[in-house]
Design a protein around this motif. Sequence first.
Motif, short mmCIF file in Angstrom:
data_model
loop_
_atom_site.label_atom_id
_atom_site.label_comp_id
_atom_site.label_asym_id
_atom_site.label_seq_id
_atom_site.Cartn_x
_atom_site.Cartn_y
_atom_site.Cartn_z
N ASN B 93 -26.48 47.63 -39.62
CA ASN B 93 -25.48 48.66 -39.29
C ASN B 93 -25.53 48.84 -37.77
O ASN B 93 -26.42 49.50 -37.23
CB ASN B 93 -25.82 49.96 -40.02
CG ASN B 93 -24.75 51.01 -39.82
OD1 ASN B 93 -23.91 50.90 -38.92
ND2 ASN B 93 -24.77 52.04 -40.64
N LEU B 94 -24.56 48.27 -37.10
CA LEU B 94 -24.60 48.23 -35.63
C LEU B 94 -24.37 49.62 -35.02
O LEU B 94 -24.85 49.91 -33.93
CB LEU B 94 -23.58 47.23 -35.10
CG LEU B 94 -23.89 45.78 -35.46
CD1 LEU B 94 -22.71 44.88 -35.17
CD2 LEU B 94 -25.10 45.28 -34.70
N ILE B 95 -23.64 50.45 -35.73
CA ILE B 95 -23.41 51.81 -35.22
C ILE B 95 -24.72 52.58 -35.19
O ILE B 95 -25.04 53.28 -34.24
CB ILE B 95 -22.34 52.52 -36.07
CG1 ILE B 95 -20.97 51.92 -35.75
CG2 ILE B 95 -22.33 54.02 -35.82
CD1 ILE B 95 -19.85 52.40 -36.63
N LEU B 100 -25.00 55.47 -32.37
CA LEU B 100 -23.65 56.06 -32.27
C LEU B 100 -23.27 56.82 -33.53
O LEU B 100 -22.09 57.08 -33.76
CB LEU B 100 -22.62 54.95 -32.01
CG LEU B 100 -22.74 54.24 -30.66
CD1 LEU B 100 -21.84 53.02 -30.61
CD2 LEU B 100 -22.38 55.18 -29.51
N SER B 103 -21.58 60.17 -32.68
CA SER B 103 -20.21 59.96 -32.21
C SER B 103 -19.31 59.58 -33.37
O SER B 103 -18.16 60.04 -33.45
CB SER B 103 -20.18 58.85 -31.16
OG SER B 103 -21.00 59.18 -30.08
N PHE B 104 -19.82 58.76 -34.27
CA PHE B 104 -19.02 58.33 -35.41
C PHE B 104 -18.63 59.53 -36.28
O PHE B 104 -17.47 59.68 -36.67
CB PHE B 104 -19.79 57.31 -36.24
CG PHE B 104 -19.02 56.78 -37.41
CD1 PHE B 104 -19.23 57.29 -38.68
CD2 PHE B 104 -18.08 55.78 -37.24
CE1 PHE B 104 -18.50 56.81 -39.75
CE2 PHE B 104 -17.35 55.30 -38.32
CZ PHE B 104 -17.56 55.82 -39.58
N PHE B 107 -15.99 61.79 -34.46
CA PHE B 107 -14.60 61.33 -34.38
C PHE B 107 -14.03 61.01 -35.75
O PHE B 107 -12.84 61.25 -35.98
CB PHE B 107 -14.52 60.10 -33.48
CG PHE B 107 -14.75 60.40 -32.03
CD1 PHE B 107 -15.94 60.07 -31.41
CD2 PHE B 107 -13.78 61.04 -31.28
CE1 PHE B 107 -16.15 60.36 -30.08
CE2 PHE B 107 -14.00 61.34 -29.94
CZ PHE B 107 -15.19 60.99 -29.34
N CYS B 108 -14.83 60.43 -36.62
CA CYS B 108 -14.30 59.98 -37.91
C CYS B 108 -14.56 60.97 -39.04
O CYS B 108 -13.86 60.96 -40.04
CB CYS B 108 -14.91 58.63 -38.29
SG CYS B 108 -14.58 57.35 -37.07
N LYS B 110 -14.46 64.40 -38.75
CA LYS B 110 -13.51 65.51 -38.67
C LYS B 110 -12.12 64.97 -38.41
O LYS B 110 -11.95 63.84 -37.94
CB LYS B 110 -13.90 66.45 -37.52
CG LYS B 110 -15.26 67.05 -37.64
CD LYS B 110 -15.62 67.78 -36.36
CE LYS B 110 -17.09 68.15 -36.36
NZ LYS B 110 -17.50 68.74 -35.08
N VAL B 112 -9.04 64.51 -36.28
CA VAL B 112 -8.66 64.56 -34.87
C VAL B 112 -7.15 64.79 -34.80
O VAL B 112 -6.38 64.04 -35.39
CB VAL B 112 -9.03 63.25 -34.15
CG1 VAL B 112 -8.60 63.31 -32.69
CG2 VAL B 112 -10.52 63.00 -34.23
N LYS B 113 -6.76 65.83 -34.09
CA LYS B 113 -5.33 66.16 -34.05
C LYS B 113 -4.57 65.16 -33.19
O LYS B 113 -5.08 64.66 -32.19
CB LYS B 113 -5.15 67.58 -33.53
CG LYS B 113 -5.65 68.61 -34.52
CD LYS B 113 -5.33 70.03 -34.09
CE LYS B 113 -5.89 71.00 -35.12
NZ LYS B 113 -5.72 72.39 -34.71
#
Lengths: 136, 245
Positions: B93-95, B100, B103-104, B107-108, B110, B112-113
């Motif tokens: 799993n590179l993330i 990250l 960060s994942f 952004f992913c 929640k 994002v408007k």
Amino acid sequence: MAEKLEQLEQHLEQFIENTRQMGIIVSDFQPQGQPVLNQKIHAMITGMQEIDRCKGQLQDVQVPLEVFEYIDQGRNPQLYTKDCMEKSLAKNEQVKGKIDALKKFRSQLILELDKVFPEEIAKYKAAREMVKEEHS
Amino acid sequence: MAGDERWNYGNMDMYLPQNPPSSGAISQNYTQQTESLPHRTDGEPPVTQNGQTTHEDSAFYLLKDMPGIPRPGGPHHVSPGAQGPVDITGSVNLIQHHGLEHSFHKFCGKKVKEPLSNFLPNLPGFIDTPGLQDGSSLRSLIEKPPIVGKELYLLSGPQLQGFRLHPGPIPEQYRLLHQQPPAKKKHKNKKHKREHSKTSEDGGASNATSGEKEKKTKKQKKHEDSEKKEKKKKKDKKKKKTGST
């Protein structure tokens, strides 16, 4: 790096606010507003000087060009980050699937070849172990 | 090999044979092949009747990369794929590997408007419109970069004389430039609707909730009735006016 970006952000917001106020003054100009307008012009020039000074500290910052497309379309640039994350995860999963499939194929192939060519596969396994020892 | 296995990683079926041949078929094919090709003892791949080497036809051509086996290009020949094992591959799993995860999820996880104004709420003016419409796109800035490198100086008194303006409003076509977008209306009814939906999800069996519902329906009816009355009054006024003329 975060502090420098925050500083630049503050300068830019101040500059934009100053420009907005100038727009309000100019939209319905009165003679008594001339000194204020001159002050705002000075503030605009100093704002530009401060922004120009910030650029030296941010030479290493790299921005992908694809983000500009999102901004030009009026979209949130965080969506670009989100799309990148999702694509990388999907690609990661895809590659993992390929690796797992090939690993399974390899083990099955060696199993079947061992049944047909036991001596050759024994030599192959011995050679593989030698390579592993060399690299370790 | 189980051909019915299905992977969760995209369309991986193409990498798995659906009907694998039996081992007997493989040995038969190999014996047929070896009968046609002359046998060599020097480690080189077999040669066809045309005199060309067939690396693909040799079942063990990959062994040329192994130590102790003579290589066709000489002892210093480095063949591709003879490197050591690689630590980081796509099987990891590179993330997670690059730290990250936060960060994942940010952004992913929640929502994002979509509009740009949600990212820059403090910016005045209409920023959600495409940049190409008013020539303020970033792409045009890259394609036609502005003049840079010149020093910025404050304007002197005589230079500021050029900014003396005439009193009065500006033409209407320029007034829209610094207008603000309409403020987002806070819908109070949404709160009532959320409460209403929550009560309906809970079943609404209790008397308190049913009493609240009755109150709300009564209020809605009263509101609708008052609106109808106002509309009737307006219609009556119009009829009177038209009747008098």
